[in-house]
Design an enzyme around this catalytic site. Structure first.
Site, short mmCIF file in Angstrom:
data_model
loop_
_atom_site.label_atom_id
_atom_site.label_comp_id
_atom_site.label_asym_id
_atom_site.label_seq_id
_atom_site.Cartn_x
_atom_site.Cartn_y
_atom_site.Cartn_z
N LYS A 211 0.82 -1.21 0.00
CA LYS A 211 0.00 0.00 0.00
C LYS A 211 0.86 1.26 0.00
CE LYS A 211 -3.99 -2.33 1.86
NZ LYS A 211 -4.56 -2.81 3.13
N LYS B 78 -6.99 -14.70 -10.98
CA LYS B 78 -8.32 -14.93 -10.42
C LYS B 78 -9.24 -13.74 -10.71
CE LYS B 78 -6.85 -15.07 -6.20
NZ LYS B 78 -7.01 -15.02 -4.74
N LYS C 62 -11.64 -7.83 -7.33
CA LYS C 62 -12.55 -6.71 -7.11
C LYS C 62 -12.16 -5.49 -7.93
CE LYS C 62 -14.68 -7.39 -2.64
NZ LYS C 62 -14.65 -7.17 -1.22
#
Ligand code: TRP
Length: 333
Positions: A115, A197, A200
């Site tokens: 982050k 995969k 989001k």
């Protein structure tokens, strides 16, 4: 103090839309666990503030996550389904645990470093102590099982460390929480482009969301990569074809899957037909969830009731733990 039933706790991010991967990877496990365990499922709205200080869409996101989880079969009567910020004991335990968390270990956390790379202009203390807040969520209910994906392993290890440090210093209050999944049955839902995969935030065209319209679903599936098919029996399936079969396995009838497996083996498979069939089966799977979620999200009275009941159950458990914590720490005066 032992609890009667094993306690399960998990947090759901409030950013982003839920997708098919969340359904088969997480929500379906929650739905199974609600029958056997004492379950606490929480929308992590405070965690979202570490990276998303803008709160305009927060309410909408929180209610959507709740509505989608209920639409998928989570029963707010059986579990505590609540919002993190509605349980102030979370913040209290977080503060106490912060004294047991070291700057060095927090700085070494993989998610923190990631982050920092993504938001170099907003490296706030909340981001650094994200794993402490997560430990507070879990330890607040003295949970032993935490259904989460592989990406949360390090946070769970840190939660165990904080629990153990507390126990050694002040007395045995917290059991060690462990990541839990249904082992072999843990399904990774592949993205439609054959790369990784469903996610989001990444590659939205390759991810099927529980809120996608019928046409979105059809469009995304019809765009999935295929080729001209195998020419020799025994040819292994390339990744992007394997993925389409995996999706068929999740939402289509056995006969359908068998038919296309046979066509593949006989080298006369028509991928256009496969995708049309998959698209219709996917629509049949997602549409009822989408419609139910939309109905719940439009029912503000019901939503309010779910959140209030969830808060009451979570605060009862949290209050019991905080009493033990304060007694153990000598803060009960
Ligand atoms: N960090 C988790 C995630 O990114 C969300 C989360 C917050 C969580 N609190 C939790 C998960 C407590 C398990 C238990 O997905």
């Amino acid at each position: 103090m032992q609890k009667a039933k094993t306690v399960v706790m998990s947090g759901i991010r409030s950013t982003g839309f839920l997708h098919l991967g969340n359904y088969f990877g997480a929500i379906r496990n929650y739905v199974r666990m609600q029958e056997e365990y004492d379950c606490f499922f929480m929308v992590a709205d405070l965690h979202s503030l570490t990276t998303h200080p803008e709160t305009k869409e927060l309410r909408q996101n929180v209610t959507r996550v709740i509505a989608e989880n209920v639409a998928c079969g989570l029963d707010p009567k059986k579990v505590a389904l609540y919002c993190q910020s509605h349980v102030p004991e979370t913040a209290e335990l977080y503060l106490l645990l912060n004294m047991l968390a070291y700057k060095g270990e927090l700085e070494k956390t993989v998610t923190f470093k990631e982050k920092v790379r993504q938001h170099p202009d907003n490296v706030n203390a909340g981001l650094l102590t994200y794993p402490v807040l997560q430990a507070a969520d879990i330890l607040l209910h003295r949970a032993k099982l935490v259904p989460v994906g592989k990406d949360q392993e390090q946070h769970l290890e840190m939660s165990r460390n904080f629990a153990n440090r507390f126990n050694h210093r002040y007395g045995e209050i917290f059991p060690e929480p462990y990541a839990f999944n249904f082992g072999e049955e843990l399904i990774k839902v592949p993205s439609l482009d054959g790369k990784g995969k469903m996610s989001k935030s990444e590659n939205q065209m390759a991810t099927l969301y529980l809120s996608d319209s019928d046409d979105d679903i059809r469009k995304k599936i019809m765009k999935a990569q295929t080729d001209s098919g195998p020419t020799e029996p025994g040819t292994p399936k390339p990744d992007y074809i394997q993925n389409l079969f995996l999706l068929l396995r999740l939402v289509s009838a056995d006969e359908v899957l068998k038919k296309f497996e046979k066509d593949y083996d006989h080298c006369n498979i028509r991928y256009g037909d496969l995708k049309k069939q998959l698209a219709e089966d996917m629509v049949r799977f997602i549409a009822p969830i989408r419609e139910k979620a939309a109905a719940i999200q439009n029912d503000s009275v019901y939503l309010q009731q779910i959140m209030e009941e969830g808060t009451a159950k979570a605060r009862k458990s949290a209050g019991e733990t905080m009493r033990l914590v304060k007694d153990a720490m000598g803060l009960a005066y």
